[in-house]
Scaffold this motif. Structure first.
Motif, short mmCIF file in Angstrom:
data_model
loop_
_atom_site.label_atom_id
_atom_site.label_comp_id
_atom_site.label_asym_id
_atom_site.label_seq_id
_atom_site.Cartn_x
_atom_site.Cartn_y
_atom_site.Cartn_z
N PRO A 282 0.84 -1.20 0.00
CA PRO A 282 0.00 0.00 0.00
C PRO A 282 0.88 1.25 0.00
CG PRO A 282 0.12 -0.91 2.20
CD PRO A 282 0.86 -1.86 1.30
N THR A 283 0.28 2.37 -0.32
CA THR A 283 1.03 3.63 -0.22
C THR A 283 1.32 3.90 1.26
OG1 THR A 283 -0.93 5.02 0.01
CG2 THR A 283 -0.17 4.58 -2.25
N PRO A 284 2.40 4.59 1.55
CA PRO A 284 2.71 4.89 2.96
C PRO A 284 1.59 5.66 3.67
CG PRO A 284 4.60 5.38 1.56
CD PRO A 284 3.45 5.04 0.65
N GLU A 285 0.90 6.54 2.95
CA GLU A 285 -0.18 7.32 3.54
C GLU A 285 -1.35 6.42 3.94
OE1 GLU A 285 2.41 9.61 1.06
OE2 GLU A 285 1.05 8.04 0.42
N LYS A 286 -1.73 5.50 3.06
CA LYS A 286 -2.84 4.59 3.35
C LYS A 286 -2.47 3.63 4.48
CE LYS A 286 -5.70 5.76 -0.05
NZ LYS A 286 -6.96 6.40 0.17
N LEU A 287 -1.22 3.17 4.47
CA LEU A 287 -0.77 2.27 5.53
C LEU A 287 -0.82 2.96 6.89
CD1 LEU A 287 0.42 -0.45 6.36
CD2 LEU A 287 2.68 0.47 5.83
N GLU A 288 -0.37 4.19 6.94
CA GLU A 288 -0.41 4.94 8.20
C GLU A 288 -1.86 5.18 8.64
OE1 GLU A 288 0.21 6.80 11.65
OE2 GLU A 288 1.62 5.58 10.53
N ALA A 289 -2.74 5.43 7.69
CA ALA A 289 -4.15 5.66 8.02
C ALA A 289 -4.77 4.40 8.63
CB ALA A 289 -4.93 6.08 6.78
N VAL A 290 -4.42 3.23 8.10
CA VAL A 290 -4.95 1.97 8.64
C VAL A 290 -4.34 1.70 10.01
CG1 VAL A 290 -5.00 -0.54 8.32
CG2 VAL A 290 -5.56 0.97 6.42
N ARG A 291 -3.03 1.90 10.14
CA ARG A 291 -2.39 1.74 11.46
C ARG A 291 -3.08 2.61 12.51
NH1 ARG A 291 3.32 2.32 9.52
NH2 ARG A 291 3.86 0.19 9.15
N TRP A 292 -3.33 3.84 12.14
CA TRP A 292 -3.96 4.79 13.06
C TRP A 292 -5.39 4.33 13.39
CZ3 TRP A 292 -7.94 8.28 13.61
CH2 TRP A 292 -7.75 9.28 14.57
N GLY A 293 -6.11 3.88 12.37
CA GLY A 293 -7.49 3.43 12.57
C GLY A 293 -7.58 2.22 13.49
N LEU A 294 -6.60 1.33 13.41
CA LEU A 294 -6.61 0.13 14.23
C LEU A 294 -6.21 0.39 15.68
CD1 LEU A 294 -5.17 -2.47 11.70
CD2 LEU A 294 -7.51 -2.35 12.58
#
Length: 121
Positions: A85-97
């Motif tokens: 995934p793009t780094p931005e999307k990965l960070e968004a999922v990490r944050w969401g979890l």
């Protein structure tokens, strides 16, 4: 309203994923962890994953439920899981979890969600 039963500083074991795509993002995030850590080059190569057990490349050490994502198209699912995934999307999922209920991280400048209900990694 949901009550937070986890004390500050403790890890949260479960998350409520209110949208199917939030589940898919968590699915991909978890199976990509060994690849992101440099332990394996492909998601299916990590022998301690339930994925390798589902693919019958190693024994399943714990019981698991049927995986409808994998059964739909094993080849396409593995292709999707192995696409970073793009780094931005990965960070968004990490944050969401990090939240009991999956929450979308918002852009600082625009206050718009970085990952929408319909987005997948």
């Amino acid at each position: 309203m949901a009550k937070n039963i986890v004390q500050p500083g403790q890890r949260r074991i479960g998350h409520i994923l209110q949208h199917h795509n939030f589940f898919l993002n968590a699915y991909k995030y978890n199976y990509r962890n060994p690849v992101a850590a440099g332990i394996s080059s492909k998601v299916e190569d990590y022998k301690f994953s339930t994925l390798s057990g589902k693919l019958k490349t190693s024994p399943l050490l714990v019981p698991v439920v049927e995986d409808i994502n994998l059964l739909t198209s094993e080849t396409k699912t593995l292709e999707w899981l192995n696409t970073p995934p793009t780094p931005e999307k990965l960070e968004a999922v990490r944050w969401g979890l990090r939240h009991q209920f999956f929450k979308a991280k918002k852009e600082r400048n625009t206050n718009k969600p970085m990952i929408l209900d319909g987005d997948t990694l």
